[in-house]
Design a protein around this motif. Sequence first.
Motif, PDB file in Angstrom:
ATOM      1  N   ASP A  76      -3.587   7.661  -2.252  1.00 20.32           N
ATOM      2  CA  ASP A  76      -3.562   7.278  -0.832  1.00 20.32           C
ATOM      3  C   ASP A  76      -4.126   8.400   0.036  1.00 20.32           C
ATOM      4  O   ASP A  76      -4.871   8.154   0.982  1.00 20.32           O
ATOM      5  CB  ASP A  76      -2.121   6.991  -0.379  1.00 20.32           C
TER       6      ASP A  76
ATOM      7  N   GLY B  61      -7.703   8.481   0.179  1.00 28.40           N
ATOM      8  CA  GLY B  61      -8.188   7.465   1.110  1.00 28.40           C
ATOM      9  C   GLY B  61      -8.078   7.926   2.550  1.00 28.40           C
ATOM     10  O   GLY B  61      -9.037   7.857   3.318  1.00 28.40           O
ATOM     11  N   VAL B  62      -6.905   8.449   2.905  1.00 28.65           N
ATOM     12  CA  VAL B  62      -6.691   8.914   4.271  1.00 28.65           C
ATOM     13  C   VAL B  62      -7.714   9.988   4.630  1.00 28.65           C
ATOM     14  O   VAL B  62      -8.224  10.051   5.737  1.00 28.65           O
ATOM     15  CB  VAL B  62      -5.251   9.460   4.422  1.00 28.65           C
TER      16      VAL B  62
ATOM     17  N   CYS C  89      -3.117  -2.074   4.133  1.00 23.56           N
ATOM     18  CA  CYS C  89      -2.987  -0.637   3.893  1.00 23.56           C
ATOM     19  C   CYS C  89      -1.937  -0.366   2.809  1.00 23.56           C
ATOM     20  O   CYS C  89      -1.359  -1.292   2.257  1.00 23.56           O
ATOM     21  CB  CYS C  89      -2.611   0.054   5.192  1.00 23.56           C
ATOM     22  N   SER C  90      -1.665   0.901   2.568  1.00 19.72           N
ATOM     23  CA  SER C  90      -0.690   1.306   1.549  1.00 19.72           C
ATOM     24  C   SER C  90       0.691   0.685   1.813  1.00 19.72           C
ATOM     25  O   SER C  90       1.124   0.614   2.960  1.00 19.72           O
ATOM     26  CB  SER C  90      -0.578   2.830   1.559  1.00 19.72           C
TER      27      SER C  90
ATOM     28  N   ASN D 164      -2.815  -2.840  -1.907  1.00 16.12           N
ATOM     29  CA  ASN D 164      -3.394  -1.721  -1.148  1.00 16.12           C
ATOM     30  C   ASN D 164      -4.915  -1.736  -1.279  1.00 16.12           C
ATOM     31  O   ASN D 164      -5.474  -1.256  -2.262  1.00 16.12           O
ATOM     32  CB  ASN D 164      -2.804  -0.412  -1.698  1.00 16.12           C
TER      33      ASN D 164
ATOM     34  N   ARG E 184      -6.890  -0.596   1.324  1.00 16.25           N
ATOM     35  CA  ARG E 184      -7.466   0.321   2.302  1.00 16.25           C
ATOM     36  C   ARG E 184      -7.526   1.731   1.700  1.00 16.25           C
ATOM     37  O   ARG E 184      -8.601   2.177   1.302  1.00 16.25           O
ATOM     38  CB  ARG E 184      -6.656   0.312   3.601  1.00 16.25           C
ATOM     39  N   GLU E 185      -6.375   2.409   1.581  1.00 15.54           N
ATOM     40  CA  GLU E 185      -6.373   3.772   1.040  1.00 15.54           C
ATOM     41  C   GLU E 185      -6.991   3.832  -0.357  1.00 15.54           C
ATOM     42  O   GLU E 185      -7.651   4.810  -0.708  1.00 15.54           O
ATOM     43  CB  GLU E 185      -4.940   4.315   0.976  1.00 15.54           C
ATOM     44  N   GLN E 186      -6.719   2.782  -1.166  1.00 17.53           N
ATOM     45  CA  GLN E 186      -7.187   2.852  -2.555  1.00 17.53           C
ATOM     46  C   GLN E 186      -8.460   2.036  -2.770  1.00 17.53           C
ATOM     47  O   GLN E 186      -8.874   1.816  -3.899  1.00 17.53           O
ATOM     48  CB  GLN E 186      -6.059   2.416  -3.509  1.00 17.53           C
TER      49      GLN E 186
ATOM     50  N   TRP F  59     -11.438   2.715   2.027  1.00 19.82           N
ATOM     51  CA  TRP F  59     -11.648   4.066   2.557  1.00 19.82           C
ATOM     52  C   TRP F  59     -12.323   5.012   1.565  1.00 19.82           C
ATOM     53  O   TRP F  59     -12.751   6.098   1.936  1.00 19.82           O
ATOM     54  CB  TRP F  59     -10.315   4.665   3.010  1.00 19.82           C
TER      55      TRP F  59
END
Lengths: 140, 648
Positions: free
Chosen positions: A23, A26-27, B69-70, B96, B98-100, B103
């Motif tokens: 995560d 990703g952030v 998201c997460s 998930n 988004r983060e994984q 992004w």
Amino acid sequence: MAEEFEPRIVAFLCKWCSSAGSDLAGVSRMEYPANVVPIQVMCSGSISPLYIFSAFNRGADGVLVSGCHPGDCHYIKGNFYARRRLKMVKQLLEYVGLEPERFRMSWVSAAEGTKYTQIIKDFVKELKPLGPQTKLRRTT
Amino acid sequence: MKRTGVFICHCGINIAGTVDVKKVAQELSQHAGVVHAEDYVYMCSDPGQNLIIQAVKDKKLDHVVVACCSPNLHETTFRNASKAAGLNAFRCEIANIREQCSWVHKDRAKATQKATKITKSIIEKVRRDEALEALSVPVTRKALVIGGGIAGIQASLDLANSGYEVILVERSPSIGGHMIQLSETFPTLDCSQCILTPKMVEVSKHPKIKLMTYSEVQDISGYVGNFKVKILKKPTYVNKDKCNLCDECTKVCPIVVPNEFDLGLTGRRAIYIPFPQAIPATYTLDIKACPGLLPIACGKCADVCDVKAIDYDMKPQIVEEEVGAIIVATGFDLYDKENMAEYGYGKIPDVLDGLQFERLCSASGPTKGQILRPSDKKEPKEVVFIQCSGSRDPENHCAYCSKICCMYTAKHAMLYKHHVHDGQAYIFYIDIRSGGKGYEEFVQRAVEEDGVLYLRGKVSKVFEENGKVKVWGVDTLTGKDIEIAADMVVLAQAMRPSQGAQELAKKLKLAMDKDGFLAEAHPKLRPVESVTSGMFLAGAAQAPKDIPEAVAQASGAAAKAITILSQERLFHAPTVAKVFTNLCTGCGMCVEVCPYDAITLKDGKVEVNEVLCEGCGTCSATCLRSAIQVKNLSQNQVHEMINACLGG
């Protein structure tokens, strides 16, 4: 030109360290190849050897297991069991003739987004020259 | 066939910018069991949540997957929305993407494909999820605070004044931490001891606070609301209830060792009181310094003690306590002397660190507040202060900024000038960081009123020559090399997590950041919570910070702890291990691996104590017959997830 081989990878990530580290990658908008599909488990200690065989059986070209650093397990000692158990799995995979590079274990903490990114990059790079995994793949 | 609904969030362009959300929705609508698939710009918004609620009702959904998201962020939001629609909250799961996914990838086709696979795997999971209800457990309405510095003191007082019992554990003989060593505090120049000692006294007299000094946390088990703690109480060999502080024992003790409180600038006896206002007010026999008790090698202190307070038979004690919440406030230490060879620190007697200089300035210090240099006890006429000593130096030392040094160095230079009117203070700095109420004005006051000379640049070398401490540096504003023949050098040493904090963090299962400070659960939104539920962080253990910040964080941590302690009962995740008794052969392998002793063997089968089980699943990976499984993450579920991940 023939399309470049894209390995299919399943990554088992523990919720507390490695999934959180992923995560963070990703952030921080780090970039890595899209070959890996993550499965979040509670603890690397919960990863049954059957999961690894199941993934190869269903056509995975590589399997990654990532947990908290030894000594830092959220569940006290789950990753020690994982380490011992999965080392045996790795040896078994080699014994049946699978390239050892196809199964990888790593320790990624919640703060190590960069490390996670690097592991994925390296793993994909290593798997590409090996081509598709057929040894354990179910054919029917 | 169970009816599943899938909701794909755009998250503005955070997801939709990389993932073709329409295509994901289109593809998932074809997936077996999916009767509803739609995308929306912000699923977490009220209209977004209403879409879920409406769809659950209209389409009679049995399961919901939200691809967004997460799960760390909005799992609760969407589970609550599902619950509001009449669905069991545990039948709503997060994919998930988004983060994984969105992004970390740029290739739209590949990211879309991956998002589809991730979501499919969660669909396969959720279809097999049971309806569960959270387990409720009682709360032990008592807190443990580890560390008796200003942060630990403040947190303890806030908790105790809110009506909760507190156990405050401090490993040294007195509370007070580093703050009690300081002379004055920036930017007001309040006397540090004068503002701290009232709080220390309040701690010692508070009926709700059990103070355990000279004690260390040895072992912790349990979970939020119900921790079990083992505390080692080291023997002080002095009965504090009998001791009348006559000080006769220190007069006869033949042993002198460096005094920690004065950072080695003075000595203390083997039997000692750390400082006059120590809490608890009593003496401690330092067994490492004492010539020995087995057999008694000296015994002079006991001989002169009229009230018979000295008890050589005192033994270490293990005290067991139960608490509901824990606050960790283990503070800081200064960066090791050995690492700063280029500044002569530890070799040249007149090169001091910031804390030693505080003791020199302090009225209770070794020189009774007179600034005299250690080597010849003369008043230094030229003093060089070096900022960022060990900080902001990723190649050689610590990469981070220690945050408080700019301010305390300005204070040191100012205090020096207040003591030595005809002296000159020089400060070598990289930048001046004086963000904070009244801080910038304070630095200006040092320059304008006290004539402190700021030199922008680093010092390359410090060495002794003809009784002086020579400083070679550079002034980057004029481009000139600088050489100062100083009488004393003060280093603003970097702050490090306190010694032993790492071992404690391991015992408590707390995460640390790359520098060894304790990691907060979220850098912005959960700054006082640790990653472990029920454990909170306060003070410099989490990051370098000054007194007001440490106090604020301590009060924040206390408030967070109260959110647990004020509950009658807490809810425990019901995703715990479940035994399939028909498959269990009673081999007991799961019993052995369980980290929480939650599994017991009874009549040839195992049983799970659901309150103790944390759902880690180590038992399920150990069982050869798949007879023990974690609810809603069974092996069957994982196999189906694997299949979906691989496009099967």
